[in-house]
Design a protein around this motif. Structure first.
Motif, PDB file in Angstrom:
ATOM      1  N   VAL A 164       0.833  -1.210   0.000  1.00  0.00           N
ATOM      2  CA  VAL A 164       0.000   0.000   0.000  1.00  0.00           C
ATOM      3  C   VAL A 164       0.861   1.252   0.000  1.00  0.00           C
ATOM      4  O   VAL A 164       2.033   1.229   0.379  1.00  0.00           O
ATOM      5  N   GLU A 165       0.228   2.343  -0.399  1.00  0.00           N
ATOM      6  CA  GLU A 165       0.874   3.651  -0.280  1.00  0.00           C
ATOM      7  C   GLU A 165       0.455   4.369   0.996  1.00  0.00           C
ATOM      8  O   GLU A 165       1.247   5.079   1.592  1.00  0.00           O
ATOM      9  N   THR A 166      -0.807   4.188   1.411  1.00  0.00           N
ATOM     10  CA  THR A 166      -1.329   4.974   2.526  1.00  0.00           C
ATOM     11  C   THR A 166      -1.798   4.095   3.681  1.00  0.00           C
ATOM     12  O   THR A 166      -2.135   2.922   3.506  1.00  0.00           O
ATOM     13  N   CYS A 167      -1.847   4.705   4.843  1.00  0.00           N
ATOM     14  CA  CYS A 167      -2.361   3.998   6.022  1.00  0.00           C
ATOM     15  C   CYS A 167      -3.831   3.643   5.850  1.00  0.00           C
ATOM     16  O   CYS A 167      -4.279   2.572   6.285  1.00  0.00           O
ATOM     17  N   ALA A 168      -4.602   4.516   5.203  1.00  0.00           N
ATOM     18  CA  ALA A 168      -6.025   4.233   4.993  1.00  0.00           C
ATOM     19  C   ALA A 168      -6.203   2.991   4.131  1.00  0.00           C
ATOM     20  O   ALA A 168      -7.101   2.170   4.387  1.00  0.00           O
ATOM     21  N   GLU A 169      -5.382   2.824   3.106  1.00  0.00           N
ATOM     22  CA  GLU A 169      -5.460   1.627   2.275  1.00  0.00           C
ATOM     23  C   GLU A 169      -5.146   0.373   3.088  1.00  0.00           C
ATOM     24  O   GLU A 169      -5.787  -0.666   2.925  1.00  0.00           O
ATOM     25  N   ALA A 170      -4.150   0.469   3.948  1.00  0.00           N
ATOM     26  CA  ALA A 170      -3.789  -0.675   4.789  1.00  0.00           C
ATOM     27  C   ALA A 170      -4.953  -1.088   5.679  1.00  0.00           C
ATOM     28  O   ALA A 170      -5.265  -2.275   5.814  1.00  0.00           O
ATOM     29  N   LEU A 171      -5.614  -0.124   6.288  1.00  0.00           N
ATOM     30  CA  LEU A 171      -6.723  -0.434   7.179  1.00  0.00           C
ATOM     31  C   LEU A 171      -7.898  -1.028   6.414  1.00  0.00           C
ATOM     32  O   LEU A 171      -8.594  -1.921   6.916  1.00  0.00           O
ATOM     33  N   ASP A 172      -8.123  -0.548   5.193  1.00  0.00           N
ATOM     34  CA  ASP A 172      -9.162  -1.145   4.342  1.00  0.00           C
ATOM     35  C   ASP A 172      -8.870  -2.625   4.105  1.00  0.00           C
ATOM     36  O   ASP A 172      -9.747  -3.482   4.240  1.00  0.00           O
TER      37      ASP A 172
ATOM     38  N   TRP B  21      15.589   0.324  14.632  1.00  0.00           N
ATOM     39  CA  TRP B  21      14.412   1.088  15.060  1.00  0.00           C
ATOM     40  C   TRP B  21      13.139   0.446  14.523  1.00  0.00           C
ATOM     41  O   TRP B  21      12.151   0.282  15.253  1.00  0.00           O
ATOM     42  N   ILE B  22      13.127   0.043  13.262  1.00  0.00           N
ATOM     43  CA  ILE B  22      11.928  -0.567  12.679  1.00  0.00           C
ATOM     44  C   ILE B  22      11.607  -1.885  13.379  1.00  0.00           C
ATOM     45  O   ILE B  22      10.444  -2.187  13.665  1.00  0.00           O
ATOM     46  N   GLY B  23      12.633  -2.660  13.684  1.00  0.00           N
ATOM     47  CA  GLY B  23      12.408  -3.896  14.416  1.00  0.00           C
ATOM     48  C   GLY B  23      11.815  -3.656  15.790  1.00  0.00           C
ATOM     49  O   GLY B  23      11.011  -4.448  16.281  1.00  0.00           O
ATOM     50  N   ALA B  24      12.187  -2.534  16.405  1.00  0.00           N
ATOM     51  CA  ALA B  24      11.706  -2.233  17.748  1.00  0.00           C
ATOM     52  C   ALA B  24      10.252  -1.791  17.774  1.00  0.00           C
ATOM     53  O   ALA B  24       9.597  -1.890  18.809  1.00  0.00           O
ATOM     54  N   VAL B  25       9.733  -1.298  16.626  1.00  0.00           N
ATOM     55  CA  VAL B  25       8.381  -0.741  16.647  1.00  0.00           C
ATOM     56  C   VAL B  25       7.332  -1.685  16.068  1.00  0.00           C
ATOM     57  O   VAL B  25       6.169  -1.305  15.916  1.00  0.00           O
ATOM     58  N   GLY B  26       7.710  -2.932  15.733  1.00  0.00           N
ATOM     59  CA  GLY B  26       6.689  -3.915  15.465  1.00  0.00           C
ATOM     60  C   GLY B  26       6.570  -4.481  14.077  1.00  0.00           C
ATOM     61  O   GLY B  26       5.575  -5.155  13.774  1.00  0.00           O
ATOM     62  N   ALA B  27       7.553  -4.266  13.204  1.00  0.00           N
ATOM     63  CA  ALA B  27       7.494  -4.899  11.882  1.00  0.00           C
ATOM     64  C   ALA B  27       7.764  -6.393  12.010  1.00  0.00           C
ATOM     65  O   ALA B  27       8.577  -6.833  12.833  1.00  0.00           O
ATOM     66  N   ALA B  28       7.080  -7.187  11.186  1.00  0.00           N
ATOM     67  CA  ALA B  28       7.367  -8.623  11.148  1.00  0.00           C
ATOM     68  C   ALA B  28       8.664  -8.884  10.392  1.00  0.00           C
ATOM     69  O   ALA B  28       9.451  -9.758  10.769  1.00  0.00           O
ATOM     70  N   THR B  29       8.869  -8.143   9.313  1.00  0.00           N
ATOM     71  CA  THR B  29      10.112  -8.246   8.556  1.00  0.00           C
ATOM     72  C   THR B  29      10.394  -6.911   7.891  1.00  0.00           C
ATOM     73  O   THR B  29       9.471  -6.112   7.640  1.00  0.00           O
ATOM     74  N   ILE B  30      11.658  -6.668   7.606  1.00  0.00           N
ATOM     75  CA  ILE B  30      12.132  -5.410   7.046  1.00  0.00           C
ATOM     76  C   ILE B  30      12.911  -5.764   5.786  1.00  0.00           C
ATOM     77  O   ILE B  30      13.729  -6.687   5.821  1.00  0.00           O
ATOM     78  N   ILE B  31      12.665  -5.047   4.684  1.00  0.00           N
ATOM     79  CA  ILE B  31      13.240  -5.505   3.419  1.00  0.00           C
ATOM     80  C   ILE B  31      14.155  -4.452   2.773  1.00  0.00           C
ATOM     81  O   ILE B  31      13.839  -3.904   1.712  1.00  0.00           O
ATOM     82  N   PRO B  32      15.314  -4.200   3.363  1.00  0.00           N
ATOM     83  CA  PRO B  32      16.274  -3.320   2.703  1.00  0.00           C
ATOM     84  C   PRO B  32      16.809  -3.976   1.436  1.00  0.00           C
ATOM     85  O   PRO B  32      16.915  -5.199   1.348  1.00  0.00           O
ATOM     86  N   GLY B  33      17.162  -3.167   0.467  1.00  0.00           N
ATOM     87  CA  GLY B  33      17.829  -3.679  -0.718  1.00  0.00           C
ATOM     88  C   GLY B  33      19.325  -3.728  -0.506  1.00  0.00           C
ATOM     89  O   GLY B  33      19.847  -3.317   0.538  1.00  0.00           O
ATOM     90  N   ALA B  34      20.025  -4.225  -1.490  1.00  0.00           N
ATOM     91  CA  ALA B  34      21.486  -4.276  -1.445  1.00  0.00           C
ATOM     92  C   ALA B  34      22.004  -4.326  -2.866  1.00  0.00           C
ATOM     93  O   ALA B  34      21.420  -4.999  -3.725  1.00  0.00           O
ATOM     94  N   SER B  35      23.077  -3.614  -3.117  1.00  0.00           N
ATOM     95  CA  SER B  35      23.721  -3.676  -4.427  1.00  0.00           C
ATOM     96  C   SER B  35      25.058  -4.396  -4.360  1.00  0.00           C
ATOM     97  O   SER B  35      25.706  -4.592  -5.386  1.00  0.00           O
ATOM     98  N   ARG B  36      25.446  -4.815  -3.136  1.00  0.00           N
ATOM     99  CA  ARG B  36      26.683  -5.575  -2.942  1.00  0.00           C
ATOM    100  C   ARG B  36      26.453  -6.609  -1.846  1.00  0.00           C
ATOM    101  O   ARG B  36      25.635  -6.380  -0.934  1.00  0.00           O
TER     102      ARG B  36
ATOM    103  N   LEU C 183       2.718   3.851  12.657  1.00  0.00           N
ATOM    104  CA  LEU C 183       2.724   3.476  14.069  1.00  0.00           C
ATOM    105  C   LEU C 183       1.434   3.891  14.766  1.00  0.00           C
ATOM    106  O   LEU C 183       1.063   3.313  15.800  1.00  0.00           O
ATOM    107  N   GLU C 184       0.743   4.876  14.237  1.00  0.00           N
ATOM    108  CA  GLU C 184      -0.440   5.393  14.919  1.00  0.00           C
ATOM    109  C   GLU C 184      -1.610   4.421  14.884  1.00  0.00           C
ATOM    110  O   GLU C 184      -2.399   4.368  15.819  1.00  0.00           O
ATOM    111  N   GLN C 185      -1.755   3.663  13.766  1.00  0.00           N
ATOM    112  CA  GLN C 185      -2.908   2.770  13.643  1.00  0.00           C
ATOM    113  C   GLN C 185      -2.582   1.441  12.991  1.00  0.00           C
ATOM    114  O   GLN C 185      -3.048   0.395  13.432  1.00  0.00           O
ATOM    115  N   VAL C 186      -1.792   1.454  11.939  1.00  0.00           N
ATOM    116  CA  VAL C 186      -1.655   0.271  11.090  1.00  0.00           C
ATOM    117  C   VAL C 186      -0.931  -0.867  11.798  1.00  0.00           C
ATOM    118  O   VAL C 186      -1.356  -2.028  11.728  1.00  0.00           O
TER     119      VAL C 186
END
Length: 326
Positions: free
Chosen positions: A153-161, A271-286, A183-186
């Motif tokens: 999603v792009e927006t929090c409203a879409e996520a809640l839908d 920080w993202i891990g501390a606030v409740g994400a199940a997984t975090i998907i950084p990219g890498a070029s190396r 963090l406020e709702q989603v």
């Protein structure tokens, strides 16, 4: 590596995943051998969750992941996305027939019979509110094309839908030090529903690596060059929608908070891990970037003073530019 159990997936996934956009296109070119080295480095570091999409390099990213799967399939979970191949990209294109075509192509690219997870790839907003959307996705499950489905999603409203449907397993959303509105709702809504939050653009297109300044140049084919005005895709996907010069200054303040022995990128991921994400998907070029990103999963918990200081940087410098928009 730390992992997260996602009830609606019925399994654990690594806290740090591997984003595979860079293996396709829209960044500087990553060769085939380098792509395989990145995927192997991530897996060796404990990553089990790999996120790609059918439009990354028009299938190039999926094919790279598919090649990797042929020798590393056990324990690897692959999420892909569909929908952005629609031309024009309108709600009417989101039909069961197109879902079948798109997922069949991804199955071929990845070399699998059943896709682990398929996410709608930032469709028009009205798609999220249409019950037929989820009925069609359930049909794909019944047909054995996919094992689970989610949304990007792009927006929090879409996520809640989307979370109103009981079978949406994951919500992929931009969540980082510079994009805190989820963090406020989603995040809480996803946890209550048993769905997993997939945090994308976790380093704000590299701003939160702390390595860019006012003079950094990006390659012509890099979206950080051609999408700064949002003319090609949602501006929120590039630097998280933060004006570049504002982001550079704020990133310097984030970098000043980095604990000794950490990189600024690891601070941002932790920080993202501390606030409740199940997984975090950084990219890498190396490959070394993939290893460094993965190491963030096992960093110590950030202290209250650092968390408060990061919140202050957001409120003072970033909030006015992004909070009301997404």
């Amino acid at each position: 590596m730390r992992s997260s159990f996602v009830p609606r997936l019925g399994r654990e996934i690594s806290l740090i995943g591997q984003g595979c956009w860079q293996l396709g296109a829209d960044w500087h070119h990553v060769g085939e051998d380098t792509a395989q080295a990145i995927l192997e480095a991530a897996a060796d570091a404990g990553v089990t969750f790999f996120d790609t999409a059918d439009v990354y390099g028009d299938g190039r990213s999926e094919k790279a992941v598919g090649e990797f799967l042929r020798s590393h399939g056990d324990g690897v979970f692959v999420a892909t996305k569909m929908g952005r191949r629609a031309d024009p990209h309108v709600a009417e294109a989101y039909t069961l027939d197109n879902y079948r075509r798109w997922t069949d192509r991804s199955r071929e690219n990845l070399g699998v019979e059943t896709l682990d997870l398929v996410q709608l790839h930032c469709p028009p907003t009205e798609v999220f509110g249409d019950p037929r959307t989820y009925d069609d996705l359930r049909t794909l499950k019944e047909e054995g094309r996919i094992a689970a489905f989610g949304v990007s999603v792009e927006t929090c409203a879409e996520a809640l839908d989307a979370l109103r449907d009981p079978d949406v397993a994951t919500v992929q959303i931009i969540l980082n030090v510079f994009r805190r509105k989820p963090l406020e709702q989603v995040v809480a809504a996803a946890h209550e529903a048993g769905a997993g939050i997939i945090a994308r653009v976790p380093l704000a297109s590299g701003l939160l690596s702390g390595k860019y300044d006012e003079h950094t140049a990006f390659a012509p084919e890099d979206h950080r060059n051609w999408n700064r005005d949002g003319s090609k895709m949602n501006i929120g996907e590039t630097f998280s929608g933060v004006p570049y010069e504002v982001g550079v200054e704020a990133a310097r303040e984030v970098a000043a908070l980095t604990p000794e022995g950490w990189s600024t990128a690891q601070l941002a991921l932790a920080w993202i891990g501390a606030v409740g994400a199940a997984t975090i998907i950084p990219g890498a070029s190396r490959p070394d970037q993939a290893r460094d990103n993965a190491a963030a999963a096992d960093m110590p918990t950030l202290d209250d003073a650092t968390m408060a200081a990061l919140a202050g940087i957001y409120n003072d410098r970033i909030r006015e530019h992004v909070h009301a928009r997404w």
